[in-house]
Write a protein that holds these residues in place. Structure first.
Motif, PDB file in Angstrom:
ATOM      1  N   LEU A  91     -22.647  -9.182  23.017  1.00 39.29           N
ATOM      2  CA  LEU A  91     -21.444  -9.640  22.129  1.00 39.29           C
ATOM      3  C   LEU A  91     -21.054  -9.982  21.121  1.00 39.29           C
ATOM      4  CD1 LEU A  91     -19.008  -9.898  25.046  1.00 39.29           C
ATOM      5  CD2 LEU A  91     -19.358  -7.624  23.977  1.00 39.29           C
ATOM      6  N   ASP A  92     -20.692 -10.138  19.824  1.00 38.26           N
ATOM      7  CA  ASP A  92     -20.867 -10.802  18.761  1.00 38.26           C
ATOM      8  C   ASP A  92     -19.470 -11.280  18.721  1.00 38.26           C
ATOM      9  OD1 ASP A  92     -20.744 -11.756  16.693  1.00 38.26           O
ATOM     10  OD2 ASP A  92     -21.949 -10.710  15.366  1.00 38.26           O
ATOM     11  N   PRO A  93     -19.624 -13.053  19.366  1.00 39.63           N
ATOM     12  CA  PRO A  93     -18.015 -13.459  19.279  1.00 39.63           C
ATOM     13  C   PRO A  93     -17.681 -13.629  18.330  1.00 39.63           C
ATOM     14  CG  PRO A  93     -20.459 -14.673  19.688  1.00 39.63           C
ATOM     15  CD  PRO A  93     -20.448 -13.478  19.065  1.00 39.63           C
ATOM     16  N   LYS A  94     -18.424 -13.138  16.754  1.00 39.63           N
ATOM     17  CA  LYS A  94     -17.362 -13.725  15.490  1.00 39.63           C
ATOM     18  C   LYS A  94     -16.986 -12.303  15.414  1.00 39.63           C
ATOM     19  CE  LYS A  94     -19.860 -17.159  14.399  1.00 39.63           C
ATOM     20  NZ  LYS A  94     -20.846 -18.254  13.323  1.00 39.63           N
ATOM     21  N   ARG A  95     -17.003 -11.036  15.596  1.00 41.33           N
ATOM     22  CA  ARG A  95     -17.191  -9.667  14.920  1.00 41.33           C
ATOM     23  C   ARG A  95     -15.901  -8.587  16.187  1.00 41.33           C
ATOM     24  NH1 ARG A  95     -22.178  -6.898  13.309  1.00 41.33           N
ATOM     25  NH2 ARG A  95     -21.001  -5.374  12.077  1.00 41.33           N
ATOM     26  N   TRP A  96     -14.772  -8.124  15.982  1.00 48.57           N
ATOM     27  CA  TRP A  96     -13.907  -7.637  16.500  1.00 48.57           C
ATOM     28  C   TRP A  96     -13.882  -6.429  16.463  1.00 48.57           C
ATOM     29  CZ3 TRP A  96     -12.080 -10.911  20.340  1.00 48.57           C
ATOM     30  CH2 TRP A  96     -12.437 -12.036  20.322  1.00 48.57           C
ATOM     31  N   VAL A  97     -13.175  -5.639  17.227  1.00 50.06           N
ATOM     32  CA  VAL A  97     -13.239  -3.973  16.928  1.00 50.06           C
ATOM     33  C   VAL A  97     -11.622  -4.098  17.049  1.00 50.06           C
ATOM     34  CG1 VAL A  97     -13.368  -1.431  17.149  1.00 50.06           C
ATOM     35  CG2 VAL A  97     -15.493  -3.241  17.100  1.00 50.06           C
ATOM     36  N   TYR A  98     -11.169  -3.257  16.517  1.00 51.88           N
ATOM     37  CA  TYR A  98      -9.532  -2.985  16.831  1.00 51.88           C
ATOM     38  C   TYR A  98      -9.476  -1.716  17.239  1.00 51.88           C
ATOM     39  CZ  TYR A  98      -8.735  -0.295  12.509  1.00 51.88           C
ATOM     40  OH  TYR A  98      -8.396   0.700  11.559  1.00 51.88           O
ATOM     41  N   THR A  99      -8.803  -1.395  18.458  1.00 49.56           N
ATOM     42  CA  THR A  99      -8.176  -0.310  19.369  1.00 49.56           C
ATOM     43  C   THR A  99      -6.102  -0.277  18.666  1.00 49.56           C
ATOM     44  OG1 THR A  99      -9.146   0.052  21.001  1.00 49.56           O
ATOM     45  CG2 THR A  99      -7.043   1.197  20.886  1.00 49.56           C
ATOM     46  N   GLY A 100      -5.906   0.959  17.813  1.00 50.16           N
ATOM     47  CA  GLY A 100      -5.171   1.460  17.269  1.00 50.16           C
ATOM     48  C   GLY A 100      -4.508   2.787  16.926  1.00 50.16           C
ATOM     49  N   SER A 101      -2.847   3.007  16.709  1.00 48.10           N
ATOM     50  CA  SER A 101      -3.425   4.489  16.231  1.00 48.10           C
ATOM     51  C   SER A 101      -2.443   4.393  14.923  1.00 48.10           C
ATOM     52  CB  SER A 101      -2.020   4.620  16.697  1.00 48.10           C
ATOM     53  OG  SER A 101      -0.960   3.979  17.286  1.00 48.10           O
ATOM     54  N   PRO A 102      -2.253   5.828  14.402  1.00 52.86           N
ATOM     55  CA  PRO A 102      -1.790   5.910  13.180  1.00 52.86           C
ATOM     56  C   PRO A 102      -0.251   5.491  12.231  1.00 52.86           C
ATOM     57  CG  PRO A 102      -3.071   7.533  13.765  1.00 52.86           C
ATOM     58  CD  PRO A 102      -2.669   6.717  14.564  1.00 52.86           C
ATOM     59  N   PRO A 122      -7.704  -9.432   4.298  1.00 55.13           N
ATOM     60  CA  PRO A 122      -7.178  -9.543   4.878  1.00 55.13           C
ATOM     61  C   PRO A 122      -5.569 -10.169   3.202  1.00 55.13           C
ATOM     62  CG  PRO A 122      -8.631 -11.129   5.475  1.00 55.13           C
ATOM     63  CD  PRO A 122      -9.130 -10.621   3.997  1.00 55.13           C
ATOM     64  N   TYR A 123      -4.275  -9.463   3.876  1.00 56.60           N
ATOM     65  CA  TYR A 123      -3.502  -9.740   2.460  1.00 56.60           C
ATOM     66  C   TYR A 123      -2.112 -10.491   3.163  1.00 56.60           C
ATOM     67  CZ  TYR A 123      -0.675  -8.355  -0.926  1.00 56.60           C
ATOM     68  OH  TYR A 123       0.672  -8.446  -1.940  1.00 56.60           O
ATOM     69  N   GLY A 124      -1.729 -11.151   2.573  1.00 60.11           N
ATOM     70  CA  GLY A 124      -0.772 -11.981   2.688  1.00 60.11           C
ATOM     71  C   GLY A 124      -0.987 -13.737   4.103  1.00 60.11           C
ATOM     72  N   GLN A 125      -0.487 -15.021   4.423  1.00 61.26           N
ATOM     73  CA  GLN A 125      -0.448 -15.370   5.028  1.00 61.26           C
ATOM     74  C   GLN A 125       0.077 -15.656   6.353  1.00 61.26           C
ATOM     75  OE1 GLN A 125      -2.080 -18.092   3.749  1.00 61.26           O
ATOM     76  NE2 GLN A 125      -2.144 -17.186   2.085  1.00 61.26           N
ATOM     77  N   VAL A 126      -0.841 -15.798   7.342  1.00 60.30           N
ATOM     78  CA  VAL A 126      -0.744 -16.016   9.088  1.00 60.30           C
ATOM     79  C   VAL A 126      -0.559 -17.195   9.508  1.00 60.30           C
ATOM     80  CG1 VAL A 126      -1.628 -15.327  10.909  1.00 60.30           C
ATOM     81  CG2 VAL A 126      -2.211 -13.865   9.356  1.00 60.30           C
ATOM     82  N   ARG A 142     -15.056  -9.727  10.598  1.00 60.07           N
ATOM     83  CA  ARG A 142     -14.709 -10.711  11.635  1.00 60.07           C
ATOM     84  C   ARG A 142     -13.135 -11.199  11.159  1.00 60.07           C
ATOM     85  NH1 ARG A 142     -19.273 -13.872  11.133  1.00 60.07           N
ATOM     86  NH2 ARG A 142     -21.309 -13.307  11.119  1.00 60.07           N
ATOM     87  N   ALA A 143     -12.556 -11.357  12.004  1.00 59.44           N
ATOM     88  CA  ALA A 143     -11.210 -10.640  11.824  1.00 59.44           C
ATOM     89  C   ALA A 143     -10.203 -11.850  11.516  1.00 59.44           C
ATOM     90  CB  ALA A 143     -10.667  -9.591  13.062  1.00 59.44           C
ATOM     91  N   GLY A 144     -10.830 -12.893  12.119  1.00 59.69           N
ATOM     92  CA  GLY A 144     -10.585 -14.344  12.256  1.00 59.69           C
ATOM     93  C   GLY A 144      -8.782 -13.741  12.457  1.00 59.69           C
ATOM     94  N   PRO A 145      -8.128 -14.913  12.323  1.00 59.65           N
ATOM     95  CA  PRO A 145      -6.241 -15.460  12.302  1.00 59.65           C
ATOM     96  C   PRO A 145      -5.363 -13.898  12.830  1.00 59.65           C
ATOM     97  CG  PRO A 145      -7.008 -16.402  10.119  1.00 59.65           C
ATOM     98  CD  PRO A 145      -8.164 -15.893  10.805  1.00 59.65           C
TER      99      PRO A 145
END
Length: 363
Positions: free
Chosen positions: A317-328, A359-363, A278-281
């Protein structure tokens, strides 16, 4: 470091593959140049090679190919490339100890260990080749003597010292493991000053664990102190890891318990960590850093490229949950991996969120 492993289930997986079906089909165009005897020989060669190497680890895919496939004649015609690729595709990345002499056991960990029973494990096939007892830095004495010429401290031996023949054989095994590009795994089987209260108790423990570990496969070995067995590297992290430096802001901390597994490779940790959250902002932050942790210890750091909506097993699909794609992120990993987030946890009231997303820090 990351290596590759041919899983114990490799033969079953291969026998169910399209490549194996191709080998059995005399009408397949890639079988046309082989007579029945050559086809049978190819099948026997490949199946025997997979069976003989299932459960083994290799420093990389190239070395695995040399050992598993190299030298197979396949009925005099060699093994067809599609089959080689299918076998090597069974390999999975796995985390292993790096070669070289280990550092001394930190004093913080020595004080927790007290008197302990330990095992030396060959990471190439998960075989236990030594079980003993000691205190202080005894568990590392074998590797430090074999690879760095450090003279063992007789005061750290508990019970009778092994014979010169046993010590020599143990050192030779350690040097062989190191030459193959691996580090010895050091496991603590029991620890605490009440482990050994007499010479007879010590002897019984060593006999017990020598027998038990001879029959163990890798999967039951977990970094769980309550089970009695824990990898020493994990104890060092839990009791002697330095505090994490100030965290990047904003970032996200994700708790993934499996990332503490002793065989967890970078690719596996990435897949376990991706979500759905639930990634939020925070999912709107460009190049968001994600610090993956377990038992307060940072295990990996990723940079997010983009997010996608989470899909369940049925494709919904779950509109409240998210999956990220990235790299180390190599720079952030060099700074944070192996450091402790316990101060961050304490500032959050002493515990982590049950959902694993922080979450850590303000967005």
């Amino acid at each position: 470091m990351d290596a590759v492993e041919l899983p114990a289930t490799a033969l079953v997986e291969f026998l169910e593959s399209a490549a194996f079906a191709e080998m059995l089909d005399p009408e397949d165009e890639r079988s046309a140049s082989r007579d029945a005897r050559s086809r049978r020989a190819e099948v026997v060669d490949v199946v025997n090679a997979i069976d003989a190497n299932a459960g083994r680890r290799f420093v990389d895919r190239e070395r695995a190919g040399e050992v598993i496939i190299g030298g197979l004649r396949g009925g005099g015609l060699g093994v067809r490339p599609t089959v080689v690729d299918a076998v090597l595709d069974l390999l999975r990345p796995v985390g292993v100890a790096a070669p070289g002499a280990p550092n001394p056991v930190p004093l913080e960990v020595q004080s927790v260990l007290g008197v302990y029973i330990y095992a030396l494990v060959d990471p190439r096939d998960a075989s236990v080749f030594y079980v003993g007892a000691g205190r202080g830095n005894r568990v590392h004495q074998h590797a430090r003597a074999a690879l760095a010429g450090v003279t063992p401290d007789a005061g750290e031996v508990v019970g009778d010292a092994e014979s010169p023949a046993v010590w020599t054989a143990t050192e030779e095994r350690i040097r062989d493991i190191d030459a193959d590009g691996f580090g010895v795994e050091h496991w603590i089987l029991r620890h605490g000053d009440d482990v050994v209260d007499s010479a007879e108790t010590l002897a019984a423990y060593v006999r017990q664990f020598t027998v038990e570990f001879a029959d163990l496969v890798r999967l039951p070995l977990t970094n769980n102190a309550s089970s009695g067995a824990i990898q020493l590297d994990e104890m060092v992290l839990q009791y002697a890891a330095p505090l994490a430096p100030p965290l990047p802001e904003p970032c996200v901390l994700v708790k993934v318990d499996d990332s503490a597994r002793p065989d967890a490779g970078a690719e596996q940790i990435y897949e376990w960590a991706r979500g759905g959250w639930r990634a939020g902002p925070h999912r709107t932050v460009p190049d968001l850093p994600v610090l993956v942790f377990a038992d307060d210890i940072v295990r990996a750091v990723h940079r997010v490229d983009y997010w996608e909506a989470y899909q369940d097993a049925d494709g919904n699909l779950d509109p409240k949950r998210w999956v990220y794609t990235g790299s180390p992120d190599a720079e952030l990993e060099a700074r944070y991996v192996g450091t402790s987030l316990r101060e961050v946890r304490e500032r959050r009231g002493g515990k982590w969120n049950h959902n694993g997303w922080h979450p850590y820090g303000q967005v």
